[in-house]
Write a protein that holds these residues in place. Sequence first.
Motif, PDB file in Angstrom:
ATOM      1  N   GLY A  24       0.791  -1.227   0.000  1.00 23.94           N
ATOM      2  CA  GLY A  24       0.000   0.000   0.000  1.00 23.94           C
ATOM      3  C   GLY A  24       0.821   1.274   0.000  1.00 23.94           C
ATOM      4  N   THR A  37       0.461  -1.999  -4.868  1.00 28.60           N
ATOM      5  CA  THR A  37      -0.944  -2.325  -4.613  1.00 28.60           C
ATOM      6  C   THR A  37      -1.125  -3.679  -3.934  1.00 28.60           C
ATOM      7  OG1 THR A  37      -1.298  -3.370  -6.771  1.00 28.60           O
ATOM      8  CG2 THR A  37      -1.661  -0.973  -6.627  1.00 28.60           C
ATOM      9  N   ARG A  78       3.512   4.204  -1.339  1.00 27.96           N
ATOM     10  CA  ARG A  78       3.938   4.834  -2.584  1.00 27.96           C
ATOM     11  C   ARG A  78       5.194   5.646  -2.308  1.00 27.96           C
ATOM     12  NH1 ARG A  78      -0.510   7.924  -1.004  1.00 27.96           N
ATOM     13  NH2 ARG A  78       0.020  10.114  -0.629  1.00 27.96           N
ATOM     14  N   ARG A 112      -1.442  -6.303  -1.133  1.00 26.09           N
ATOM     15  CA  ARG A 112      -1.916  -6.133   0.243  1.00 26.09           C
ATOM     16  C   ARG A 112      -1.017  -6.800   1.275  1.00 26.09           C
ATOM     17  NH1 ARG A 112      -8.450  -6.800  -0.314  1.00 26.09           N
ATOM     18  NH2 ARG A 112      -8.693  -5.174  -1.886  1.00 26.09           N
TER      19      ARG A 112
END
Length: 151
Positions: free
Chosen positions: A38, A95, A40, A97
């Motif tokens: 998650g 992305t 960036r 998880r």
Amino acid sequence: MTDSVDVLIVASEPPSYAHPGDAGADLRSAVALRLEPGERALVPTGVSIALPDGYAAFVVPRSGLAAKHGITIVNSPGTVDAGYRGEIKVSLLNTDREAAYDVAVGDRIAQLIVMPVTRATFIPVAELPESARGEGGFGSTGYGTQTGVNA
């Protein structure tokens, strides 16, 4: 034969095309980092370019990173305007998880596509001409493939 354009560049390792006919040239990471699930990060590439007027470059995800690891670009496509002279950086997003993703110096993290662009002249009018599509958007043509299903 495909048209080409000369692009001035400052880079220790210029972007490169993996195969003849490829649209995107690979951009590489200039730093090592870890993207947690998650997370960036704005990743420098060490690449600065001077595009000719009438051109723009677009930074897009690498399909293999997206499919295998869930690594994509937050603002895809990222636009590099002809007048920009700073370093191209890539806003990578993990992305996945559960799994972190490690980026090493020199890893291919994105692709750069150089394209001619047309500047628009915007002409104010009271109303727009009609079209077959009209105002339909955001799924208005449906996405189902079953007969009679067009949700």
